[in-house]
Structures are given as C-alpha cells and as structure tokens.
Design an enzyme around this catalytic site. Structure first.
Site: not given
Length: 184
Positions: A15, A17
């Site tokens: 992922d 952020d």
C-alpha cells in the site's frame, strides 16, 4: 515467522499511504512525500534478493475532483526518487460509490499487478496499514501483513492474519529475521 517450507514471495506489493510514505490525505504535492522509517532500506533488501516490488493505492481524490491524475503521478514519481524504482504501480482512481473491481478491498489491483509481473497471486505478498488492504489480499488469495499506524482501528488489527510492528518486521515475517535488516 516464515517457515522453511514456505518459499519466499516472488513479489512484495505495498500500500502507498501509511505504509511506504506518511499518509497525507489527498496529497497532490510531491514536496509533502515523507518515507516511512527504513522503507528505502527494506525495499533495497527485497530488490537485492531479486524480489519484485509494487505499489497499489486507492486514490479516490481523483474521482472526487480533489486531485488530478497528473498530481498523483507526480507524487508517485517523488516516491520512486526517494525509495527507488518499483516494478509495478496500480492506482484506483474511483470513489467508493463507483463499484469498480480495482478499489481495495476488491482484489483487482493485486490481480492486475501479479498478471503484469507474470506471477500467480499466491506467489506474492501484500503489506498494508488498514483492514481493506488485508481484505484485498485475502480476496486475491495471497499473504497479507498489516503494519498498523495510529489511524489503524483496533478491530482491523484483531482481524488481520498477520501483524508486524514496522516494514522491517513485515519483511522478516516473509523472508526470515535476517531479511528485515539489522536492528539497533
């Protein structure tokens, strides 16, 4: 811990952020990109072992008109400048109401990244910071490891198949303790 009977993944997908870089909501400014601690070192270690790396990110700010795709691409370019090149990027520009198959927790971005890398989903692992990341990993049929942040809800931590304190610990779960780098 990784067992000797479990082969290391051919790719580790992340992922963006809250996992690789500090979470700045709807960030369209490359100057605000700040890597998570040890992210560059962890990624370099994976790349040095010949393990592909990729980034998957929901970017609903595009659908909401808060960001342009160009701004997202500029932020992603800055991330690569700071953390090194990734083998694959997958961005979902849709909002939650769009019903697409790519937006996490749907498995679309993971499956697409694996196709583009020429591997089966089961040959990859996914590291993220929230429950939808783990749900996407499960839906795609690959190993998911949660690296919680202060924004991760307690129920997401409890539901996660595996939890690691940081990126180094997550990679150590995948590859063995020596893979996470030397800890001081």
């Amino acid at each position: 811990m990784a067992s000797s009977s479990i082969p290391p993944p051919k790719a580790v997908l992340f992922d963006r952020d809250g996992t690789l870089v500090r979470d700045v909501p709807y960030n369209g400014d490359p100057r605000l990109v700040a890597p998570m601690p040890r992210a560059r070192e962890v990624l370099a270690g994976l790349r040095g072992r010949g393990i592909a790396t990729g980034v998957l990110s929901n970017q609903s700010g595009i659908a909401r008109g808060l960001l342009s795709r160009g701004q997202v691409d500029s932020v992603n370019s800055r991330i690569e400048a700071l953390l090194g090149p990734f083998d694959v990027w997958e961005i979902c520009p849709h909002g939650t109401e769009d019903g697409c198959g790519c937006r996490k927790p749907a498995p679309g971005m993971i499956l697409s990244a694996c196709r583009r890398l020429g591997i089966r989903a089961a040959e990859a692992a996914y590291i993220g910071d929230i429950g939808s990341d783990m749900e996407a990993a499960e839906a795609a049929g690959l190993r998911g490891i949660l690296v919680p942040t202060p924004l991760t809800r307690p129920q997401e931590v409890e539901a996660a198949p595996e939890v690691a304190a940081d990126l180094s610990a997550a990679v150590a779960l995948l590859l063995g303790p020596a893979a996470g780098g030397n800890r001081r």
